[in-house]
Design a protein around this motif. Sequence first.
Motif, mmCIF file in Angstrom:
data_model
loop_
_atom_site.group_PDB
_atom_site.id
_atom_site.type_symbol
_atom_site.label_atom_id
_atom_site.label_comp_id
_atom_site.label_asym_id
_atom_site.label_seq_id
_atom_site.Cartn_x
_atom_site.Cartn_y
_atom_site.Cartn_z
ATOM 1 N N HIS A 1 0.831 -1.204 0.000
ATOM 2 C CA HIS A 1 0.000 0.000 0.000
ATOM 3 C C HIS A 1 0.867 1.257 0.000
ATOM 4 O O HIS A 1 0.603 2.212 -0.763
ATOM 5 C CB HIS A 1 -0.919 -0.009 1.215
ATOM 6 C CG HIS A 1 -1.610 1.294 1.471
ATOM 7 N ND1 HIS A 1 -2.523 1.856 0.591
ATOM 8 C CD2 HIS A 1 -1.499 2.178 2.519
ATOM 9 C CE1 HIS A 1 -2.952 3.000 1.070
ATOM 10 N NE2 HIS A 1 -2.353 3.230 2.231
ATOM 11 N N ALA A 2 1.892 1.283 0.818
ATOM 12 C CA ALA A 2 2.751 2.466 0.899
ATOM 13 C C ALA A 2 3.436 2.743 -0.437
ATOM 14 O O ALA A 2 3.575 3.912 -0.848
ATOM 15 C CB ALA A 2 3.792 2.281 2.000
ATOM 16 N N GLY B 1 12.158 5.492 6.964
ATOM 17 C CA GLY B 1 12.962 6.678 6.707
ATOM 18 C C GLY B 1 12.608 7.393 5.423
ATOM 19 O O GLY B 1 13.471 8.070 4.826
ATOM 20 N N GLY B 2 11.363 7.239 4.978
ATOM 21 C CA GLY B 2 10.892 7.957 3.797
ATOM 22 C C GLY B 2 11.475 7.425 2.499
ATOM 23 O O GLY B 2 12.058 6.340 2.443
ATOM 24 N N VAL B 3 11.317 8.223 1.446
ATOM 25 C CA VAL B 3 11.809 7.817 0.124
ATOM 26 C C VAL B 3 13.316 7.595 0.155
ATOM 27 O O VAL B 3 13.836 6.661 -0.459
ATOM 28 C CB VAL B 3 11.445 8.889 -0.934
ATOM 29 C CG1 VAL B 3 12.071 8.537 -2.281
ATOM 30 C CG2 VAL B 3 9.934 9.010 -1.059
ATOM 31 N N LEU C 1 15.376 4.298 -1.106
ATOM 32 C CA LEU C 1 16.489 4.338 -2.054
ATOM 33 C C LEU C 1 17.776 3.791 -1.450
ATOM 34 O O LEU C 1 18.647 3.273 -2.163
ATOM 35 C CB LEU C 1 16.706 5.776 -2.540
ATOM 36 C CG LEU C 1 15.553 6.383 -3.355
ATOM 37 C CD1 LEU C 1 15.863 7.835 -3.698
ATOM 38 C CD2 LEU C 1 15.297 5.575 -4.611
ATOM 39 N N ASP C 2 17.885 3.908 -0.141
ATOM 40 C CA ASP C 2 19.076 3.390 0.546
ATOM 41 C C ASP C 2 18.957 1.897 0.857
ATOM 42 O O ASP C 2 19.837 1.329 1.497
ATOM 43 C CB ASP C 2 19.308 4.158 1.847
ATOM 44 C CG ASP C 2 19.833 5.574 1.588
ATOM 45 O OD1 ASP C 2 20.331 5.813 0.470
ATOM 46 O OD2 ASP C 2 19.740 6.417 2.495
ATOM 47 N N GLY C 3 17.849 1.276 0.431
ATOM 48 C CA GLY C 3 17.740 -0.176 0.561
ATOM 49 C C GLY C 3 16.861 -0.683 1.672
ATOM 50 O O GLY C 3 17.008 -1.836 2.098
ATOM 51 N N ALA C 4 15.915 0.139 2.144
ATOM 52 C CA ALA C 4 15.052 -0.299 3.240
ATOM 53 C C ALA C 4 14.234 -1.534 2.885
ATOM 54 O O ALA C 4 13.908 -2.346 3.755
ATOM 55 C CB ALA C 4 14.104 0.837 3.648
#
Length: 296
Positions: free
Chosen positions: A163-164, A186-188, A192-195
């Motif tokens: 959903h997110a 940690g947001g977008v 992008l950092d691999g969450a």
Amino acid sequence: MAIERYFCVDAGATGSRGRLCDADGRELAYAEAGPANASYDREQAVASILDLWHQLTAGTGLDVEDRADTAFAIGGAGLYVEKPREAFLARCPAFGATIAMSDGYAALVGAGGGRPCGLLTIGTGVAGHRLFEDGTSIQRDAWGWIVGDRGSGSWLGAQAVRHALEVRDGIAASSSLSHAVMEHVGGVRGILDGAFAGLNARRLASFAPLVLKGADTGCPVAAEILSRGLAYLAALVGTLRCEDVPLYLNGGLADALQAGLLARIGRPVQTAEGDPLQGCLLVAQGRAPVEHMIIE
């Protein structure tokens, strides 16, 4: 050599537990270690079992190499399947006797003391089990987080993450659940950092509390996800054919989902007599049947 002790292991995907008992089943020591799900990571599972054994022997003053008079009884995911079970056990240390069963069966026997009953486990994954009068059993779901386990922590978490990401891409309208997920990672920039790289069942399950909190605080998206999960769990109970025997509920999400589930199945659940470690002990002692799953 006669069996003097029982080394019982509940091999979970998130963590493992071990109990060392004497010949009469009395607890001598208890320990906890890391994940021990051989279906996910066989080497990690073996390492965790060795860790448990070392802790238990250290706590009782036993020689860590003295295993000939100890029975090793383990309940773990998928251990009812012969080839994966034998491949896994071949990597484990040798004991005087080895008894392996699925983690669900160990929980089933522990919950009902080895008597006929039904059990629904809701944790990182989901499984339904039923023990019959003749000692046979059935298992429903437990297909893993990719294709099964609906209503589980990993499934709830996957719906939240999906959903997110749909909100991020402009496909779905934002919600308090999508905001909570993005804050969690940690947001977008966190994405992008691999969450979300290398997601597995355990990591997905870490998002499940966001769904539960969202449903509790009125988020319609979270409520809808939870409702779908509960509807599936209720249907799963129906497949167990356990109307005439006690039904037990366990797992990390059992307490959180119990009220919603009971409202759908219209029957109470019983308090388990014992845990999966007790189930392993009962089977190892011959006080409960070995696992004989009906493959229909």
